[in-house]
Design an enzyme around this catalytic site. Structure first.
Site, PDB file in Angstrom:
ATOM      1  N   ASN A  57      -1.866  43.247  61.881  1.00 53.86           N
ATOM      2  CA  ASN A  57      -1.959  43.294  60.424  1.00 53.86           C
ATOM      3  C   ASN A  57      -2.325  44.675  59.884  1.00 53.86           C
ATOM      4  O   ASN A  57      -2.491  44.834  58.680  1.00 53.86           O
ATOM      5  CB  ASN A  57      -2.958  42.259  59.907  1.00 53.86           C
ATOM      6  CG  ASN A  57      -4.388  42.511  60.368  1.00 53.86           C
ATOM      7  OD1 ASN A  57      -4.707  43.557  60.929  1.00 53.86           O
ATOM      8  ND2 ASN A  57      -5.257  41.541  60.114  1.00 53.86           N
ATOM      9  N   LYS A  58      -2.455  45.666  60.777  1.00 53.91           N
ATOM     10  CA  LYS A  58      -2.842  47.001  60.330  1.00 53.91           C
ATOM     11  C   LYS A  58      -1.636  47.769  59.787  1.00 53.91           C
ATOM     12  O   LYS A  58      -0.493  47.334  59.869  1.00 53.91           O
ATOM     13  CB  LYS A  58      -3.503  47.768  61.472  1.00 53.91           C
ATOM     14  CG  LYS A  58      -4.814  47.138  61.946  1.00 53.91           C
ATOM     15  CD  LYS A  58      -5.819  47.002  60.818  1.00 53.91           C
ATOM     16  CE  LYS A  58      -7.221  46.620  61.290  1.00 53.91           C
ATOM     17  NZ  LYS A  58      -7.317  45.261  61.833  1.00 53.91           N
ATOM     18  N   ILE A  59      -1.887  48.967  59.239  1.00 53.57           N
ATOM     19  CA  ILE A  59      -0.831  49.740  58.572  1.00 53.57           C
ATOM     20  C   ILE A  59       0.278  50.084  59.548  1.00 53.57           C
ATOM     21  O   ILE A  59       1.465  49.993  59.233  1.00 53.57           O
ATOM     22  CB  ILE A  59      -1.423  50.985  57.898  1.00 53.57           C
ATOM     23  CG1 ILE A  59      -2.292  50.544  56.715  1.00 53.57           C
ATOM     24  CG2 ILE A  59      -0.320  51.946  57.430  1.00 53.57           C
ATOM     25  CD1 ILE A  59      -3.055  51.644  56.036  1.00 53.57           C
ATOM     26  N   ALA A  69     -10.405  51.870  61.658  1.00 51.03           N
ATOM     27  CA  ALA A  69      -9.553  50.747  62.043  1.00 51.03           C
ATOM     28  C   ALA A  69      -8.619  50.317  60.915  1.00 51.03           C
ATOM     29  O   ALA A  69      -7.482  49.892  61.164  1.00 51.03           O
ATOM     30  CB  ALA A  69     -10.421  49.569  62.482  1.00 51.03           C
ATOM     31  N   PHE A  85      -3.888  46.477  65.561  1.00 53.29           N
ATOM     32  CA  PHE A  85      -3.621  45.046  65.507  1.00 53.29           C
ATOM     33  C   PHE A  85      -2.429  44.775  64.586  1.00 53.29           C
ATOM     34  O   PHE A  85      -2.051  45.619  63.772  1.00 53.29           O
ATOM     35  CB  PHE A  85      -4.884  44.326  65.018  1.00 53.29           C
ATOM     36  CG  PHE A  85      -4.776  42.826  65.008  1.00 53.29           C
ATOM     37  CD1 PHE A  85      -4.590  42.118  66.186  1.00 53.29           C
ATOM     38  CD2 PHE A  85      -4.872  42.120  63.821  1.00 53.29           C
ATOM     39  CE1 PHE A  85      -4.493  40.733  66.176  1.00 53.29           C
ATOM     40  CE2 PHE A  85      -4.782  40.736  63.799  1.00 53.29           C
ATOM     41  CZ  PHE A  85      -4.591  40.040  64.986  1.00 53.29           C
TER      42      PHE A  85
END
Length: 374
Positions: free
Chosen positions: A183-185, A157, A181
């Protein structure tokens, strides 16, 4: 205060708007549409797997993967205690029991040395989490799994683009999941994806995520399924993000390098590692406060907010959370307990400039010094 520095935020600097407008113009905005298939194909190609199955978020991806491996009531699944709660919750959603393992002191990932002692006749599989962007040590985990006939799910994740001994995470275990989501890479707003090389597993996952409807017989539902689908709009954003995936990964690595330059002289910190066999993508730049109590860390967080700098504490370990406290003795997890109480995440968005990281680092060191001496 000129700018508030969030821990992480999405960067939509490619064709995201163009592709979303294409969805709106075509009216294909739900879970059918050309971008779904395109996103799945391109994600599988990036991760170097045969299949990728898009779904609504990372937690549903993990739930689907567990069900695809046949996890049911009375089964046990080994998971790290130091992880985000979704890892344990997905096991519980299947009616199974998560069995926790302590962390490695340097990578903070599941410690393979302690896995075998947790295996019982009820053990069905292992979830290896690639925490904060650093891969778990997969070779010994796979060896143990093969020895006992267990599946391995990679919870990637937080680690899109990370590598273990030259292999992309998500391509090593029997299956893997990713979170998309905001805020992910890379992001699709909300979203998740399951990767695998197993054809039959893929068919099960696709059946389960679409209300259990037979793909060859409309409105015929041979199993109880779920509505875990991704929308075409989300997939459109994902396609645009994948076009710039190398840039997104490189920015996280760039930021980590700048932080290390600014903070390396601070003896009160333990920096994140990168093992010789790993490519760490530094989803968040995460450090340990060596000589600060948990209460002191929380004071530090509060004072930095006043300076326009958002930071976050590390996750609470799973064994300490109320739903899981009864499962295993708290004393079994000294490393997870320590790093959870000492850990802090600094702003890590890919658009941070060198000047901003210099400001954040200087502010961090000053406030940390005040906390240490008061």
């Amino acid at each position: 205060m000129e700018k508030f520095h969030n821990v992480a935020q999405p960067i939509l600097n490619g064709n995201e708007k163009k592709y979303v407008m294409d969805c709106l113009d075509s009216t294909w905005i739900s879970s059918n549409g050309s971008y779904i298939h395109k996103f799945e194909q391109e994600f599988a190609q990036f991760v170097q797997t045969k299949h990728a199955i898009a779904c609504s978020n990372g937690t549903t991806a993990l739930h689907l993967a567990l069900m695809g491996h046949g996890v049911t009531e009375h089964d046990e699944v080994i998971v790290p205690s130091f992880t985000f709660v979704a890892t344990a919750n997905a096991v519980a959603h299947c009616g199974a029991t998560p069995v926790f393992v302590d962390a490695e002191p340097d990578t903070w990932n599941i410690n393979p040395l302690f896995i075998e002692e947790k295996i019982t006749p009820r053990t069905k599989g292992i979830i290896a989490v690639h925490l904060y962007g650093h891969p778990a040590d997969m070779d010994p985990i796979m060896e143990i799994a093969n020895k006992y006939g267990l599946f391995v799910i990679e919870d990637a994740a937080e680690a899109t683009g990370a590598e273990y001994k030259g292999k992309k995470v998500g391509s090593i275990g029997n299956s893997a999941i990713f979170s998309l989501f905001g805020n992910k890479i890379i992001t699709t707003g909300e979203g998740g994806i399951v990767t695998t090389n197993d054809d039959e597993f893929t068919q099960r996952i696709r059946l389960l995520k679409g209300q259990g409807m037979d793909p060859n017989r409309r409105y015929w539902h041979p199993v109880i399924g779920y509505n875990y689908r991704m929308t075409n709009i989300q997939a459109a954003i994902g396609c645009a993000q994948l076009e710039n995936i190398q840039w997104h990964v490189e920015q996280r690595i760039r930021i980590a390098g700048l932080y290390k330059e600014q903070l390396q002289s601070c003896s009160a910190l333990t920096m994140p590692v990168q093992k010789d066999w790993a490519k760490n993508v530094y989803w968040l730049f995460s450090v340990l406060l060596n000589d600060v109590t948990e209460a002191g860390r929380d004071v530090l967080i509060e004072r930095l907010v006043r300076l326009g700098i958002e930071t976050r504490p590390f996750f609470h370990p799973m064994h300490a959370l109320p739903p899981y406290q009864h499962l295993q003795p708290q004393s079994e997890f000294p490393v997870a307990n320590r790093i959870s109480s000492q850990g802090i995440n600094l702003p890590s968005s890919g658009d941070l400039t060198a000047e901003e990281i210099h400001f954040i680092s200087d502010s961090f060191k000053k406030v940390l010094s005040d906390v240490l001496h008061n």
